[in-house]
Design a protein around this motif. Sequence first.
Motif, PDB file in Angstrom:
ATOM      1  N   LEU A  83      35.999  34.082  72.170  1.00 26.56           N
ATOM      2  CA  LEU A  83      36.556  35.159  72.991  1.00 26.56           C
ATOM      3  C   LEU A  83      36.277  36.556  72.447  1.00 26.56           C
ATOM      4  N   ALA A  84      35.139  36.727  71.770  1.00 23.21           N
ATOM      5  CA  ALA A  84      34.719  38.043  71.293  1.00 23.21           C
ATOM      6  C   ALA A  84      34.085  38.831  72.434  1.00 23.21           C
ATOM      7  N   ASP A  85      33.998  40.127  72.259  1.00 22.48           N
ATOM      8  CA  ASP A  85      33.335  41.001  73.227  1.00 22.48           C
ATOM      9  C   ASP A  85      31.828  40.763  73.158  1.00 22.48           C
ATOM     10  N   PRO A  86      31.191  40.234  74.207  1.00 18.21           N
ATOM     11  CA  PRO A  86      29.761  39.947  74.140  1.00 18.21           C
ATOM     12  C   PRO A  86      28.896  41.194  74.086  1.00 18.21           C
ATOM     13  N   ASP A  87      29.476  42.342  74.349  1.00 21.55           N
ATOM     14  CA  ASP A  87      28.722  43.591  74.317  1.00 21.55           C
ATOM     15  C   ASP A  87      28.911  44.369  73.014  1.00 21.55           C
ATOM     16  N   ASN A  88      29.608  43.776  72.063  1.00 17.31           N
ATOM     17  CA  ASN A  88      29.807  44.447  70.784  1.00 17.31           C
ATOM     18  C   ASN A  88      28.469  44.586  70.071  1.00 17.31           C
ATOM     19  N   GLU A  89      28.058  45.794  69.781  1.00 20.54           N
ATOM     20  CA  GLU A  89      26.707  46.049  69.274  1.00 20.54           C
ATOM     21  C   GLU A  89      26.482  45.459  67.890  1.00 20.54           C
ATOM     22  N   ALA A  90      27.455  45.584  67.013  1.00 22.06           N
ATOM     23  CA  ALA A  90      27.275  45.077  65.645  1.00 22.06           C
ATOM     24  C   ALA A  90      27.133  43.560  65.637  1.00 22.06           C
ATOM     25  N   LEU A  91      27.961  42.888  66.425  1.00 25.50           N
ATOM     26  CA  LEU A  91      27.911  41.432  66.469  1.00 25.50           C
ATOM     27  C   LEU A  91      26.606  40.952  67.102  1.00 25.50           C
ATOM     28  N   LEU A 181      33.023  40.868  61.383  1.00 24.59           N
ATOM     29  CA  LEU A 181      32.313  41.185  62.623  1.00 24.59           C
ATOM     30  C   LEU A 181      33.011  40.558  63.832  1.00 24.59           C
ATOM     31  N   VAL A 182      33.425  39.303  63.697  1.00 30.14           N
ATOM     32  CA  VAL A 182      34.086  38.623  64.811  1.00 30.14           C
ATOM     33  C   VAL A 182      35.418  39.294  65.129  1.00 30.14           C
ATOM     34  N   ARG A 183      36.212  39.578  64.104  1.00 28.87           N
ATOM     35  CA  ARG A 183      37.503  40.234  64.342  1.00 28.87           C
ATOM     36  C   ARG A 183      37.308  41.635  64.895  1.00 28.87           C
ATOM     37  N   GLY A 184      36.263  42.329  64.416  1.00 32.40           N
ATOM     38  CA  GLY A 184      35.975  43.671  64.914  1.00 32.40           C
ATOM     39  C   GLY A 184      35.568  43.690  66.372  1.00 32.40           C
ATOM     40  N   ALA A 185      35.062  42.545  66.865  1.00 37.12           N
ATOM     41  CA  ALA A 185      34.671  42.425  68.272  1.00 37.12           C
ATOM     42  C   ALA A 185      35.764  41.760  69.103  1.00 37.12           C
ATOM     43  N   PRO A 277      45.645  38.072  70.220  1.00 42.52           N
ATOM     44  CA  PRO A 277      44.926  39.166  70.885  1.00 42.52           C
ATOM     45  C   PRO A 277      43.423  38.969  70.798  1.00 42.52           C
ATOM     46  N   THR A 278      42.726  39.082  71.926  1.00 42.57           N
ATOM     47  CA  THR A 278      41.283  38.911  71.976  1.00 42.57           C
ATOM     48  C   THR A 278      40.657  39.885  72.964  1.00 42.57           C
ATOM     49  N   ALA A 279      39.342  40.079  72.840  1.00 42.68           N
ATOM     50  CA  ALA A 279      38.625  40.959  73.760  1.00 42.68           C
ATOM     51  C   ALA A 279      38.463  40.322  75.127  1.00 42.68           C
ATOM     52  N   ARG A 280      38.348  38.985  75.170  1.00 40.16           N
ATOM     53  CA  ARG A 280      38.210  38.253  76.419  1.00 40.16           C
ATOM     54  C   ARG A 280      39.309  37.209  76.518  1.00 40.16           C
ATOM     55  N   THR A 281      39.408  36.618  77.684  1.00 45.21           N
ATOM     56  CA  THR A 281      40.350  35.517  77.876  1.00 45.21           C
ATOM     57  C   THR A 281      39.587  34.321  78.440  1.00 45.21           C
ATOM     58  N   PRO A 282      40.107  33.112  78.244  1.00 43.19           N
ATOM     59  CA  PRO A 282      39.459  31.946  78.855  1.00 43.19           C
ATOM     60  C   PRO A 282      39.393  32.107  80.379  1.00 43.19           C
ATOM     61  N   VAL A 283      38.407  31.476  80.977  1.00 42.74           N
ATOM     62  CA  VAL A 283      38.219  31.574  82.432  1.00 42.74           C
ATOM     63  C   VAL A 283      38.605  30.232  83.059  1.00 42.74           C
ATOM     64  N   GLY A 284      39.645  30.279  83.892  1.00 38.19           N
ATOM     65  CA  GLY A 284      40.070  29.041  84.519  1.00 38.19           C
ATOM     66  C   GLY A 284      41.466  29.149  85.080  1.00 38.19           C
ATOM     67  N   PRO A 285      42.031  27.994  85.371  1.00 42.26           N
ATOM     68  CA  PRO A 285      43.365  27.969  86.016  1.00 42.26           C
ATOM     69  C   PRO A 285      44.407  28.699  85.181  1.00 42.26           C
TER      70      PRO A 285
END
Length: 285
Positions: A83-91, A181-185, A277-285
């Motif tokens: 659930l990291a931000d896929p657009d995070n530049e460093a990651l 890096l993961v936590r930063g994203a 807390p995460t940058a994204r959330t799971p996708v589903g019901p």
Amino acid sequence: MRIDLHTHSTASDGTDSPAELIRAAAAAGLDVVAITDHDTTGGWDEALAARPDGLTVVPGVEFSCVHHDADGRRVSLHLLAYLADPDNEALQAEWTRLRAGRVTRGKLMVENLVADGYPISWEQVSALAADGSVGRPHIGRALVDSGVVPDVSAAFGDLLSSRRPYYVRKPDTDVFEAIALVRGAGGLPVFAHPLARRRGPVVSDETIAAMAAAGLVGLEVQHPDHDDADRAHAAELTRDLGLLGTGSSDYHGTNKPTPIGVCLTDPDVYEQLVALPTARTPVGP
């Protein structure tokens, strides 16, 4: 709920496309599946587009890492980054570096094998990898297709083993840098198969404690490469260190014998994980 938090598609070294992976998860009766290809988010969009009603998809990545002990011993290890931000530049820059290193390593391993007369080629391996992150399983499949070995497991047990002269070490990221890096994203780092000794050396309990202090949120307790004693010890570590203990199949399609939906995550653990807390959330019901 049936929850499998570690699977691979053709975006790295699995044999199911991301859409096929999602269909396999639904057919196996899973309620939640994570797509966690090596060092890439390349399968996310296709997997999410294929998601049927009733199935939740957790976007993740398996991050290639390394740790050097105080005595200089080098240990390869993997983090599951959920659930990291896929657009995070460093990651993304680090994953791009790792994928490029996998290509260089793959070419060198193929050159080593060809030099000893094995009938494979880089073009063959590259075609098997398509646009995905190149790994040893692609070389293994080329060896199978060429009649050198009966299956990918046999290739890993012999020609592609680190004990053999054909092996080339891939570039990895220091595990503490990877956690940062993961936590930063905005992602959640979970230590994949931490006690899988059949894969090679494992890090000490003290190192896992240091990883927890640095921001690790969980350990993969239930895994096909953990025996009963490993699982018990990993569970004890989660209790002692305040970590979450997950479970998963580490599914790779036909590249490994383990079916999807093996070694599941407890629903209560999953709910605790996705409540963080995460940058994204799971996708589903």
